[in-house]
Design a protein around this motif. Structure first.
Motif, mmCIF file in Angstrom:
data_model
loop_
_atom_site.group_PDB
_atom_site.id
_atom_site.type_symbol
_atom_site.label_atom_id
_atom_site.label_comp_id
_atom_site.label_asym_id
_atom_site.label_seq_id
_atom_site.Cartn_x
_atom_site.Cartn_y
_atom_site.Cartn_z
ATOM 1 N N GLY A 10 0.955 -1.246 0.244
ATOM 2 C CA GLY A 10 -0.021 -0.064 -0.060
ATOM 3 C C GLY A 10 0.951 1.187 -0.079
ATOM 4 N N PHE A 11 0.175 2.186 -0.670
ATOM 5 C CA PHE A 11 1.019 3.597 -0.562
ATOM 6 C C PHE A 11 -0.042 4.433 -0.043
ATOM 7 N N PHE A 20 8.653 4.751 -6.508
ATOM 8 C CA PHE A 20 8.353 3.176 -6.983
ATOM 9 C C PHE A 20 8.230 3.220 -8.485
ATOM 10 N N TYR A 21 7.182 4.269 -8.822
ATOM 11 C CA TYR A 21 6.794 4.172 -9.978
ATOM 12 C C TYR A 21 8.072 4.640 -10.926
ATOM 13 N N LEU A 22 8.981 5.772 -10.483
ATOM 14 C CA LEU A 22 10.191 5.913 -11.254
ATOM 15 C C LEU A 22 11.001 4.630 -11.561
ATOM 16 N N ASP A 23 11.196 3.897 -10.219
ATOM 17 C CA ASP A 23 11.904 2.788 -10.299
ATOM 18 C C ASP A 23 11.499 1.686 -11.229
ATOM 19 N N GLU A 24 10.168 1.673 -11.430
ATOM 20 C CA GLU A 24 9.609 0.782 -12.735
ATOM 21 C C GLU A 24 9.798 1.398 -13.991
ATOM 22 N N TYR A 89 -3.036 5.959 -9.109
ATOM 23 C CA TYR A 89 -1.508 6.480 -8.986
ATOM 24 C C TYR A 89 -0.826 6.258 -10.238
ATOM 25 N N SER A 90 -0.823 5.244 -10.899
ATOM 26 C CA SER A 90 -0.052 5.102 -12.226
ATOM 27 C C SER A 90 -0.516 6.113 -13.277
#
Length: 108
Positions: A10-11, A20-24, A89-90
């Motif tokens: 959860g965020f 996290f998004y940038l890491d992906e 969020y994405s």
């Protein structure tokens, strides 16, 4: 877990989610595909509003936007799109990353 071992459960905010998004999205080709897809979404939207294209083209927006992004994930990042577990969020992340690329904060 993300590819770097960060928990993905959860965020509590987008601010927590965005790293996290940038890491992906570390792969440059994947980021470029995301930017191209987002830019094409804006072009189609503008042409529908103009009205050079029929409103039926609005149905193409998710196909174009997600199509380019998912090619980036499946063939270049080798991960699952964050959309599958964190759709809101994405989607926000797509547009924040688009802005960050356009402003030079993230390399194209």
């Amino acid at each position: 877990m993300s590819t770097n071992g960060t928990p993905t459960a959860g965020f509590s905010s987008f601010r927590e989610f965005y790293p996290f998004y940038l890491d992906e999205h570390r792969n440059r080709t994947s980021r470029r595909l995301h930017v191209i897809g987002s830019a094409l979404v804006l072009v189609i939207l503008g042409l529908v509003i103009s009205p050079l294209l029929s409103a039926w083209w609005l149905l193409a927006l998710p196909v174009v936007g997600y199509g380019f992004a998912w090619v980036g994930h499946f063939f270049f990042e080798h991960n699952n799109p964050a959309t599958f577990k964190h759709p809101v969020y994405s989607l926000i992340g797509d547009w924040v990353m688009f802005k960050d690329v356009l402003t030079g904060k993230i390399p194209f």
